[in-house]
Design a protein around this motif. Structure first.
Motif, PDB file in Angstrom:
ATOM      1  N   ALA A  60      48.588  41.018  47.402  1.00  0.00           N
ATOM      2  CA  ALA A  60      47.804  41.109  46.166  1.00  0.00           C
ATOM      3  C   ALA A  60      48.041  39.932  45.230  1.00  0.00           C
ATOM      4  O   ALA A  60      47.354  39.783  44.225  1.00  0.00           O
ATOM      5  CB  ALA A  60      48.129  42.406  45.433  1.00  0.00           C
ATOM      6  N   GLU A 204      45.354  50.290  47.031  1.00  0.00           N
ATOM      7  CA  GLU A 204      44.239  49.540  46.463  1.00  0.00           C
ATOM      8  C   GLU A 204      44.123  48.164  47.109  1.00  0.00           C
ATOM      9  O   GLU A 204      43.015  47.682  47.373  1.00  0.00           O
ATOM     10  CB  GLU A 204      44.420  49.389  44.949  1.00  0.00           C
ATOM     11  CG  GLU A 204      43.311  48.599  44.263  1.00  0.00           C
ATOM     12  CD  GLU A 204      41.914  49.192  44.450  1.00  0.00           C
ATOM     13  OE1 GLU A 204      40.938  48.437  44.304  1.00  0.00           O
ATOM     14  OE2 GLU A 204      41.814  50.399  44.741  1.00  0.00           O
ATOM     15  N   VAL A 205      45.247  47.537  47.386  1.00  0.00           N
ATOM     16  CA  VAL A 205      45.228  46.243  48.066  1.00  0.00           C
ATOM     17  C   VAL A 205      44.693  46.407  49.480  1.00  0.00           C
ATOM     18  O   VAL A 205      43.897  45.591  49.962  1.00  0.00           O
ATOM     19  CB  VAL A 205      46.638  45.620  48.095  1.00  0.00           C
ATOM     20  CG1 VAL A 205      46.638  44.300  48.873  1.00  0.00           C
ATOM     21  CG2 VAL A 205      47.152  45.418  46.685  1.00  0.00           C
ATOM     22  N   ARG A 207      42.576  48.636  50.497  1.00  0.00           N
ATOM     23  CA  ARG A 207      41.133  48.849  50.421  1.00  0.00           C
ATOM     24  C   ARG A 207      40.399  47.529  50.211  1.00  0.00           C
ATOM     25  O   ARG A 207      39.368  47.276  50.847  1.00  0.00           O
ATOM     26  CB  ARG A 207      40.804  49.817  49.280  1.00  0.00           C
ATOM     27  CG  ARG A 207      39.337  50.212  49.205  1.00  0.00           C
ATOM     28  CD  ARG A 207      39.007  50.883  47.888  1.00  0.00           C
ATOM     29  NE  ARG A 207      39.215  49.984  46.755  1.00  0.00           N
ATOM     30  CZ  ARG A 207      38.368  48.992  46.431  1.00  0.00           C
ATOM     31  NH1 ARG A 207      37.271  48.783  47.153  1.00  0.00           N
ATOM     32  NH2 ARG A 207      38.623  48.223  45.398  1.00  0.00           N
ATOM     33  N   GLN A 208      40.915  46.675  49.335  1.00  0.00           N
ATOM     34  CA  GLN A 208      40.268  45.393  49.063  1.00  0.00           C
ATOM     35  C   GLN A 208      40.252  44.508  50.297  1.00  0.00           C
ATOM     36  O   GLN A 208      39.236  43.887  50.617  1.00  0.00           O
ATOM     37  CB  GLN A 208      40.987  44.691  47.913  1.00  0.00           C
ATOM     38  CG  GLN A 208      40.811  45.369  46.563  1.00  0.00           C
ATOM     39  CD  GLN A 208      41.669  44.735  45.484  1.00  0.00           C
ATOM     40  OE1 GLN A 208      42.426  43.791  45.725  1.00  0.00           O
ATOM     41  NE2 GLN A 208      41.575  45.268  44.276  1.00  0.00           N
ATOM     42  N   ARG A 209      41.387  44.433  50.996  1.00  0.00           N
ATOM     43  CA  ARG A 209      41.450  43.613  52.206  1.00  0.00           C
ATOM     44  C   ARG A 209      40.546  44.184  53.292  1.00  0.00           C
ATOM     45  O   ARG A 209      39.923  43.456  54.046  1.00  0.00           O
ATOM     46  CB  ARG A 209      42.887  43.529  52.718  1.00  0.00           C
ATOM     47  CG  ARG A 209      43.859  42.858  51.780  1.00  0.00           C
ATOM     48  CD  ARG A 209      43.386  41.480  51.382  1.00  0.00           C
ATOM     49  NE  ARG A 209      43.158  40.600  52.515  1.00  0.00           N
ATOM     50  CZ  ARG A 209      42.537  39.433  52.448  1.00  0.00           C
ATOM     51  NH1 ARG A 209      42.071  39.000  51.293  1.00  0.00           N
ATOM     52  NH2 ARG A 209      42.380  38.692  53.520  1.00  0.00           N
ATOM     53  N   GLU A 211      37.760  45.823  52.815  1.00  0.00           N
ATOM     54  CA  GLU A 211      36.383  45.488  52.451  1.00  0.00           C
ATOM     55  C   GLU A 211      36.082  44.030  52.786  1.00  0.00           C
ATOM     56  O   GLU A 211      34.993  43.707  53.286  1.00  0.00           O
ATOM     57  CB  GLU A 211      36.169  45.743  50.962  1.00  0.00           C
ATOM     58  CG  GLU A 211      34.790  45.331  50.441  1.00  0.00           C
ATOM     59  CD  GLU A 211      33.652  46.128  51.054  1.00  0.00           C
ATOM     60  OE1 GLU A 211      32.520  45.607  51.081  1.00  0.00           O
ATOM     61  OE2 GLU A 211      33.885  47.270  51.509  1.00  0.00           O
ATOM     62  N   PHE A 212      37.029  43.158  52.534  1.00  0.00           N
ATOM     63  CA  PHE A 212      36.835  41.740  52.879  1.00  0.00           C
ATOM     64  C   PHE A 212      36.671  41.588  54.386  1.00  0.00           C
ATOM     65  O   PHE A 212      35.826  40.816  54.863  1.00  0.00           O
ATOM     66  CB  PHE A 212      38.022  40.912  52.387  1.00  0.00           C
ATOM     67  CG  PHE A 212      37.918  39.451  52.739  1.00  0.00           C
ATOM     68  CD1 PHE A 212      37.103  38.603  52.002  1.00  0.00           C
ATOM     69  CD2 PHE A 212      38.614  38.933  53.822  1.00  0.00           C
ATOM     70  CE1 PHE A 212      36.992  37.257  52.333  1.00  0.00           C
ATOM     71  CE2 PHE A 212      38.512  37.590  54.156  1.00  0.00           C
ATOM     72  CZ  PHE A 212      37.701  36.753  53.408  1.00  0.00           C
TER      73      PHE A 212
END
Length: 235
Positions: A60, A204-205, A207-209, A211-212
């Protein structure tokens, strides 16, 4: 000057959240890659790749590599950032060449000795020529082969049966499964890999990765626009 610059680049990269830093001789790398995955295709004259990665504790934290690119150009070097979404270079293979770990023959992800698949090659800077001198082969793949004696719980954990456990993977099935609404917060394959399991990524990290990774997969499947429309229109 070249070695002093390399040391300064590494220090700055680590300060910006890239706890994995390596350089790769791109001519040697390209010789083992298909035509579409070669660094020279992205940047003619490229001889050096500076590979920036982050493991689970710092995923993150990493900031953009723009400052590092400026350091190179201000030193009089021609350099270019390989775009993470559009580039056809296999970042995982570059990570292996940089000594970050081994690309799994089962799930085709980069596996770090401490983080397992909870690692990411965040950026690649392509530099003309060999300004830092000859680059030694840094790979650890010859001695780090964690999948050889593993029961492979990652394969069974995938709801889309993307990986057959013998080396074949159908990423289109992964893409379709995720568009259907499955695996929204993270990858079960990654979650069930026993390598580096103690180094979990904050939700949360993750989930972001995740999505990327879906965006990158959409581009790879040639369905980037369709994916964008589905995300907007929710169908």
């Amino acid at each position: 000057m070249s070695q002093a610059l390399l040391i300064a680049l590494e220090q700055r990269a680590r300060a910006r959240g890239y706890d994995l830093f390596g350089i790769v001789d791109t001519q040697r790398f390209d010789a083992a890659q298909p035509a579409e995955g070669r660094c020279a295709r992205e940047f003619a004259g490229c001889g050096t790749a500076i590979v920036l990665g982050s493991g689970a504790p710092r995923l993150a934290e990493a900031e953009g590599p723009g400052e590092l690119l400026r350091m190179l150009t201000e030193a009089g070097l021609r350099a270019r950032l390989a775009p993470p979404l559009r580039s056809t270079i296999r970042f995982a293979c570059l990570g292996e060449a940089a000594g970050f770990g081994t690309v799994s023959p089962v799930i085709h992800r980069l596996l770090h000795p401490a983080y397992g698949p909870r690692v990411s090659v965040r950026a690649v800077l392509l530099v003309e020529g060999l300004p830092f001198g000859a680059i030694a082969d840094a790979t650890i793949a010859d001695r780090f082969q964690p999948c050889c004696n593993c029961s492979r719980p990652c394969v069974a954990a995938c709801p889309a049966d993307v990986h057959d456990g013998l080396g074949a993977s159908d990423l289109r099935r992964c893409y379709d499964e995720r568009l259907s609404g499955s695996c929204t917060t993270g990858c079960e394959v990654v979650r069930h890999c026993p390598i580096g399991a103690a180094n979990q990524v904050p939700s949360e990290v993750e989930r972001q990765r995740h999505e990327f990774d879906l965006q990158r997969l959409a581009v790879r499947e040639g369905r980037g626009l369709l994916h964008a429309l589905r995300r907007i229109l929710w169908f």
